[in-house]
Write a protein that holds these residues in place. Structure first.
Motif, PDB file in Angstrom:
ATOM      1  N   THR A  52       0.824  -1.213   0.000  1.00  0.00           N
ATOM      2  CA  THR A  52       0.000   0.000   0.000  1.00  0.00           C
ATOM      3  C   THR A  52       0.858   1.263   0.000  1.00  0.00           C
ATOM      4  O   THR A  52       0.542   2.246  -0.672  1.00  0.00           O
ATOM      5  CB  THR A  52      -0.946   0.007   1.213  1.00  0.00           C
ATOM      6  N   GLN A  53       1.946   1.241   0.771  1.00  0.00           N
ATOM      7  CA  GLN A  53       2.787   2.438   0.875  1.00  0.00           C
ATOM      8  C   GLN A  53       3.310   2.874  -0.489  1.00  0.00           C
ATOM      9  O   GLN A  53       3.301   4.065  -0.817  1.00  0.00           O
ATOM     10  CB  GLN A  53       3.946   2.178   1.832  1.00  0.00           C
ATOM     11  N   GLN A  54       3.733   1.926  -1.303  1.00  0.00           N
ATOM     12  CA  GLN A  54       4.257   2.276  -2.620  1.00  0.00           C
ATOM     13  C   GLN A  54       3.147   2.814  -3.526  1.00  0.00           C
ATOM     14  O   GLN A  54       3.427   3.591  -4.444  1.00  0.00           O
ATOM     15  CB  GLN A  54       4.920   1.065  -3.264  1.00  0.00           C
ATOM     16  N   ARG A  55       1.908   2.451  -3.275  1.00  0.00           N
ATOM     17  CA  ARG A  55       0.807   2.958  -4.089  1.00  0.00           C
ATOM     18  C   ARG A  55       0.529   4.429  -3.766  1.00  0.00           C
ATOM     19  O   ARG A  55       0.088   5.185  -4.634  1.00  0.00           O
ATOM     20  CB  ARG A  55      -0.451   2.113  -3.861  1.00  0.00           C
ATOM     21  N   PHE A  56       0.790   4.833  -2.526  1.00  0.00           N
ATOM     22  CA  PHE A  56       0.656   6.249  -2.171  1.00  0.00           C
ATOM     23  C   PHE A  56       1.902   7.047  -2.553  1.00  0.00           C
ATOM     24  O   PHE A  56       1.807   8.245  -2.841  1.00  0.00           O
ATOM     25  CB  PHE A  56       0.404   6.404  -0.664  1.00  0.00           C
ATOM     26  N   PHE A  57       3.059   6.391  -2.523  1.00  0.00           N
ATOM     27  CA  PHE A  57       4.324   7.063  -2.820  1.00  0.00           C
ATOM     28  C   PHE A  57       5.043   6.320  -3.947  1.00  0.00           C
ATOM     29  O   PHE A  57       6.088   5.688  -3.725  1.00  0.00           O
ATOM     30  CB  PHE A  57       5.209   7.117  -1.573  1.00  0.00           C
TER      31      PHE A  57
ATOM     32  N   GLY B  93     -12.046   1.570   0.073  1.00  0.00           N
ATOM     33  CA  GLY B  93     -12.683   0.268  -0.097  1.00  0.00           C
ATOM     34  C   GLY B  93     -12.601  -0.246  -1.517  1.00  0.00           C
ATOM     35  O   GLY B  93     -12.446  -1.446  -1.751  1.00  0.00           O
ATOM     36  N   THR B  94     -12.670   0.667  -2.472  1.00  0.00           N
ATOM     37  CA  THR B  94     -12.634   0.265  -3.889  1.00  0.00           C
ATOM     38  C   THR B  94     -11.257  -0.237  -4.306  1.00  0.00           C
ATOM     39  O   THR B  94     -11.144  -1.238  -5.021  1.00  0.00           O
ATOM     40  CB  THR B  94     -13.036   1.454  -4.783  1.00  0.00           C
ATOM     41  N   ASP B  95     -10.198   0.442  -3.845  1.00  0.00           N
ATOM     42  CA  ASP B  95      -8.859   0.173  -4.366  1.00  0.00           C
ATOM     43  C   ASP B  95      -7.926  -0.558  -3.412  1.00  0.00           C
ATOM     44  O   ASP B  95      -6.902  -1.093  -3.846  1.00  0.00           O
ATOM     45  CB  ASP B  95      -8.190   1.491  -4.766  1.00  0.00           C
ATOM     46  N   ILE B  96      -8.233  -0.565  -2.106  1.00  0.00           N
ATOM     47  CA  ILE B  96      -7.300  -1.169  -1.141  1.00  0.00           C
ATOM     48  C   ILE B  96      -7.945  -2.309  -0.359  1.00  0.00           C
ATOM     49  O   ILE B  96      -7.454  -3.435  -0.373  1.00  0.00           O
ATOM     50  CB  ILE B  96      -6.744  -0.104  -0.170  1.00  0.00           C
TER      51      ILE B  96
ATOM     52  N   ALA C 198      -1.922   6.283  -6.479  1.00  0.00           N
ATOM     53  CA  ALA C 198      -1.719   6.502  -7.909  1.00  0.00           C
ATOM     54  C   ALA C 198      -2.718   5.664  -8.698  1.00  0.00           C
ATOM     55  O   ALA C 198      -3.040   4.533  -8.326  1.00  0.00           O
ATOM     56  CB  ALA C 198      -0.294   6.127  -8.296  1.00  0.00           C
ATOM     57  N   ASN C 199      -3.247   6.240  -9.776  1.00  0.00           N
ATOM     58  CA  ASN C 199      -4.194   5.538 -10.654  1.00  0.00           C
ATOM     59  C   ASN C 199      -5.409   5.022  -9.895  1.00  0.00           C
ATOM     60  O   ASN C 199      -5.842   3.877 -10.074  1.00  0.00           O
ATOM     61  CB  ASN C 199      -3.497   4.382 -11.381  1.00  0.00           C
ATOM     62  N   SER C 200      -5.968   5.878  -9.055  1.00  0.00           N
ATOM     63  CA  SER C 200      -7.153   5.488  -8.285  1.00  0.00           C
ATOM     64  C   SER C 200      -8.358   5.338  -9.192  1.00  0.00           C
ATOM     65  O   SER C 200      -8.404   5.875 -10.302  1.00  0.00           O
ATOM     66  CB  SER C 200      -7.444   6.531  -7.206  1.00  0.00           C
ATOM     67  N   SER C 201      -9.352   4.609  -8.703  1.00  0.00           N
ATOM     68  CA  SER C 201     -10.565   4.383  -9.481  1.00  0.00           C
ATOM     69  C   SER C 201     -11.374   5.667  -9.600  1.00  0.00           C
ATOM     70  O   SER C 201     -11.341   6.533  -8.721  1.00  0.00           O
ATOM     71  CB  SER C 201     -11.427   3.308  -8.818  1.00  0.00           C
TER      72      SER C 201
END
Length: 262
Positions: free
Chosen positions: A132-137, A209-212, A247-250
């Motif tokens: 998850t951390q890499q998805r935010f950063f 909820g959608t992405d994580i 990044a690239n959120s729904s």
């Protein structure tokens, strides 16, 4: 210290340390925002970029929402700050002069500090959902955090300044406000938040909820004008809020954020 996720399960928000950003600093930042709002509409509107609804990110710069002929609509002025503002609108900021430059200096410091605030919560998310951390950063990219400086139009004591909704982003960080009125909970029960000094309020948005993690429900919340909330004849309340997305959120249509879930 309570975990963010445990507090989200119990009451749909958590309060976490503010990493040194004080209520007095936020008040000064808000005052600089109001000085910016005193600029001409042309100067403010030049520092603005509206993106298509399908874009997986948020508008940046100055925005104004007008009630027009609907007395129940939410009339407000706000500014979305991201470091991209300084790059994209460098000439327009220079032309707008000291009020814009001073405001954006405050905004940049708030953005930088909010990144540090968010890291603690995101580290907890990464323990629960590795990666998850890499998805935010994401490497070599600026995090998708936007700071909203917001001025609510006067609606009268007890009336809605923002009707109940879920936020579209991954999670929201309510940094500070000039008066009470934020209520968080479920469609069945909303509770007014008592903002603790030295802390900020963190709550999940729809995309968490959608992405994580589908098991995390977004926080249903609204803002009501309190008895103490009126700064002047036009403005009831200011607030400073961060919206953090992976990044690239729904893409979530705004219509879905105003329908309460069972």
């Amino acid at each position: 210290m309570h975990s963010v996720l445990d507090d989200w399960k119990q009451r749909h928000f958590a309060q976490v340390p503010a990493h040194g950003i004080t209520s007095e600093y936020l008040k000064d930042a808000a005052q600089s925002f109001f000085a910016f709002l005193d600029l001409s509409e042309d100067r403010k509107a030049a520092i603005s970029r509206s993106l298509p609804n399908e874009a997986h990110r948020i508008d940046i710069g100055y925005m104004r929402r007008r009630a027009d002929n609907d007395p129940d609509a939410e009339e407000k002025m706000y500014f979305h700050y991201h470091p991209e503002v300084d790059e994209v609108f460098a000439q327009e900021i220079l032309a707008a002069g000291e009020p814009a430059q001073k405001f954006l200096s405050y905004a940049k410091h708030v953005w930088d500090t909010t990144i540090e605030i968010a890291k603690d919560a995101i580290a907890e998310f990464d323990t629960a959902w590795p990666g998850t951390q890499q998805r935010f950063f994401p490497p070599d990219k600026t995090p998708h955090l936007v700071i909203r400086f917001l001025a609510y139009h006067v609606k009268g004591e007890g009336n809605f300044l923002a009707r109940a909704h879920y936020d579209r982003g991954t999670f929201t960080i309510a940094l500070g406000e000039s008066a009470p009125g934020l209520r968080i909970g479920t469609p069945q029960k909303l509770v007014e938040v008592e903002h603790k000094e030295g802390h900020v309020v963190v709550m999940p948005g729809t995309n968490f909820g959608t992405d994580i993690a589908p098991e995390v429900e977004p926080a249903w919340h609204d803002v009501v004008q309190s008895k103490a909330a009126q700064l002047n004849t036009d403005t009831a309340r200011w607030a400073i809020v961060g919206f953090f997305d992976i990044a690239n959120s729904s893409y979530v249509p705004i219509s879905l954020t105003h329908d309460p879930r069972s």
